[in-house]
Scaffold this active site. Structure first.
Site, PDB file in Angstrom:
ATOM      1  N   TYR A  70       0.769  -1.084   0.034  1.00 12.40           N
ATOM      2  CA  TYR A  70      -0.071   0.178  -0.209  1.00 12.40           C
ATOM      3  C   TYR A  70       0.930   1.319  -0.085  1.00 12.40           C
ATOM      4  CZ  TYR A  70      -3.417   3.406   0.921  1.00 12.40           C
ATOM      5  OH  TYR A  70      -4.148   4.417   1.120  1.00 12.40           O
ATOM      6  N   HIS A 117      -4.695   5.446  -2.783  1.00  6.77           N
ATOM      7  CA  HIS A 117      -5.959   5.793  -3.246  1.00  6.77           C
ATOM      8  C   HIS A 117      -5.404   7.311  -3.709  1.00  6.77           C
ATOM      9  CE1 HIS A 117      -7.118   3.225   0.151  1.00  6.77           C
ATOM     10  NE2 HIS A 117      -8.381   3.406  -0.544  1.00  6.77           N
TER      11      HIS A 117
END
Length: 159
Positions: A70, A117
């Site tokens: 991530y 994101h």
């Protein structure tokens, strides 16, 4: 200190303010292979902060099989953008993941994808990642609390 250097990069590059806990967690992790700076003539010009977590997004469950890398932040000072700094930071983390996977024989240790994101209005960021083979996935509404628009896309790249 590196924590303050990272804070400077982040406040310059991103429209959100990261809490002190974010910086403490990065320092506490002590993983220079997942969290790096880019330098030019001795000055920090960019950074990447990442972690390995379950693909479902939870960070508390340690007994997971499918792992993801991530990307929490990847930022380059504006005057150094377009010079491959961000690409090289990302590639250095991916190289570490590849080398780590080669050292492990068990497939349960493999990292399946990279995800992050990106705010829906960040067209430069979205284009940057798409050029590197990331795919734009679902939109998450109200992901961000203090910026407008508050929505983001989940970008992923299979490894």
């Amino acid at each position: 200190d590196n924590k303050e250097q990272l804070r400077l990069i982040n406040t310059t590059c991103f429209p959100i303010t990261y809490a002190d806990g974010f910086y403490k967690d990065i320092v506490k992790a002590k993983n220079e292979s997942l969290n790096k700076f880019a330098y030019h003539n001795g000055f920090i010009i960019g950074s990447i902060c990442s972690r390995i977590q379950p693909c479902d997004g939870s960070i508390k469950n340690k007994d997971y099989r499918d792992k993801c890398l991530y990307i929490m932040t990847l930022g380059v000072l504006p005057s150094y953008r377009g010079r491959m700094v961000g690409s090289k930071l990302l590639q250095s983390v991916l190289d570490y993941i590849d080398n780590k996977a080669e050292e492990k024989c068990s497939s349960s240790e493999d990292i399946k994808e990279v995800r992050l994101h990106v705010q829906i209005s960040n067209e430069d960021g979205i284009n940057f990642y798409e050029k590197l083979g990331f795919e734009k996935g679902k939109m998450v509404e109200n992901y961000y609390k203090r910026i407008d628009p508050p929505h983001c896309y989940v970008l992923t790249k299979k490894l």
